[in-house]
Design an enzyme around this catalytic site. Structure first.
Site, mmCIF file in Angstrom:
data_model
loop_
_atom_site.group_PDB
_atom_site.id
_atom_site.type_symbol
_atom_site.label_atom_id
_atom_site.label_comp_id
_atom_site.label_asym_id
_atom_site.label_seq_id
_atom_site.Cartn_x
_atom_site.Cartn_y
_atom_site.Cartn_z
ATOM 1 N N ALA A 10 -16.536 34.843 43.182
ATOM 2 C CA ALA A 10 -16.604 33.473 43.695
ATOM 3 C C ALA A 10 -17.111 33.444 45.133
ATOM 4 O O ALA A 10 -16.845 34.352 45.927
ATOM 5 C CB ALA A 10 -15.223 32.822 43.624
ATOM 6 N N GLU A 54 -8.274 39.213 42.039
ATOM 7 C CA GLU A 54 -7.846 37.864 42.426
ATOM 8 C C GLU A 54 -6.424 37.793 42.965
ATOM 9 O O GLU A 54 -6.115 36.934 43.805
ATOM 10 C CB GLU A 54 -8.002 36.913 41.226
ATOM 11 C CG GLU A 54 -9.428 36.514 40.920
ATOM 12 C CD GLU A 54 -10.160 37.509 40.028
ATOM 13 O OE1 GLU A 54 -11.250 37.182 39.546
ATOM 14 O OE2 GLU A 54 -9.611 38.618 39.808
ATOM 15 N N GLU A 66 -15.754 39.528 35.511
ATOM 16 C CA GLU A 66 -15.443 38.639 34.392
ATOM 17 C C GLU A 66 -16.711 38.259 33.632
ATOM 18 O O GLU A 66 -16.707 38.191 32.398
ATOM 19 C CB GLU A 66 -14.734 37.385 34.903
ATOM 20 C CG GLU A 66 -13.313 37.646 35.374
ATOM 21 C CD GLU A 66 -12.619 36.388 35.843
ATOM 22 O OE1 GLU A 66 -11.671 35.941 35.161
ATOM 23 O OE2 GLU A 66 -13.025 35.845 36.889
ATOM 24 N N GLY A 85 -15.004 37.366 39.620
ATOM 25 C CA GLY A 85 -15.852 36.684 38.653
ATOM 26 C C GLY A 85 -17.067 37.487 38.249
ATOM 27 O O GLY A 85 -17.600 37.304 37.149
#
Length: 305
Positions: free
Chosen positions: A107, A175, A155, A152
């Site tokens: 992010a 995270e 991910e 992310g």
């Protein structure tokens, strides 16, 4: 050096020329300009030719922000995925980075900190849907991890069919360091991919591990020694794509659907899915071509029909 497709704001550009094995085809994209220097070049789209005909490369190119996911780059990726999903000539998609040593840092925290709490949830939900859409693309999708893939970024890679990594590439779902949890599917995909207890260990500790360890854990299909160009994982992805391309494209797509849907249900239901998707390949021209080529002892010429 091959030029890349440039997407101007709300425009459709067409390049029907080939340079160094890269064919520029129509791709629609939107750029949302901001003080952060967002650009339509944050995501580069390449249609390869020659021995890699049918391979589409999506390359992140946001070096100043370590390829972190801003609103802009997610919108560009969303548009590219939407275009490629319905392109019958696209047989394999490769996700990579054009920034040395970085796949994606996850992010864009500088952008995130400016969001109101009421904006964060919808933004993360939109990113989660996009990551799922990438995993649901009908053709095989390969993530080439030649550098750091955190949060992310990892991910996104977890949603792909294959992950190939340089042995030195660093990755992790980190995270919990920020007092949040993976919100792009990481808690679900990692726990389904490897031992759930090990997935918990990696997430609870925000541990960062390298490509060699990722291969031992089963997070990536294969780890390769990095080369001088820093593109060993990408080159391995190209070789894997080259093995997939000659196979019947409809069959590959149906096999992907059968496997993915079957993993969500019990074995008996999975076998029903397999039968249903097998039925879809029976009337294809490619199936007839495969049988004819076998009889004539020649290489089949599959068209995806």
């Amino acid at each position: 050096m091959a030029r890349f497709v440039r997407r101007s704001a709300r425009s459709l550009l067409y390049f029907n020329k080939t340079e160094n094995g890269v064919k520029h085809l129509p791709v629609f994209g939107r750029c949302f300009a901001s003080s952060g220097g967002d650009s339509p070049d944050d995501l580069r789209v390449r249609y390869l030719e020659g021995e890699y005909l049918g391979v589409v490369v999506l390359a992140f190119n946001r070096p100043e922000a370590k390829n972190s996911f801003s609103r802009n780059i997610l919108e560009l990726l969303k548009d590219a995925v939407s275009t490629i999903t319905y392109d019958k000539n696209a047989r394999v998609v490769i996700l990579k980075s054009d920034v040395p040593g970085i796949f994606s840092a996850g992010a864009d925290l500088k952008e995130r900190v400016k969001m109101k709490p009421s904006e964060v949830g919808p933004f993360v939900s939109s990113a989660r849907r996009l990551i799922s859409d990438i995993g649901d693309m009908p053709m095989p999708v390969i993530a080439a991890l030649d550098g750091v893939a955190l949060g992310g970024g990892l991910e996104l890679a977890l949603s792909c069919d294959f992950r190939l990594a340089a042995s030195t590439a660093k990755m992790g779902l980190v995270e919990t360091r920020l007092a949040i949890i993976p919100g792009g599917g990481g808690t679900q995909r990692l726990a389904r991919l490897i031992n759930p207890a090990k997935a918990k260990e990696l997430i609870f500790t925000a541990r960062v591990f390298d490509g060699a360890e990722a291969e031992r854990l089963g997070v990536v299909n294969r780890a390769v020694e990095q080369n001088e160009k820093g593109e060993a994982a990408y080159e391995a992805a190209l070789e894997l794509a080259k093995e997939i391309i000659p196979q019947g494209p409809v069959a590959v797509r149906m096999a992907k659907k059968a496997i993915n849907r079957g993993l969500e249900v019990d074995l008996a239901s999975g076998l029903e899915y397999e039968m249903a998707y097998y039925a879809q390949v029976i009337p294809t021209k490619d199936r007839a071509e495969g049988l004819t080529a076998f009889r004539e002892k020649r290489t089949p010429n599959y068209t995806g029909e």
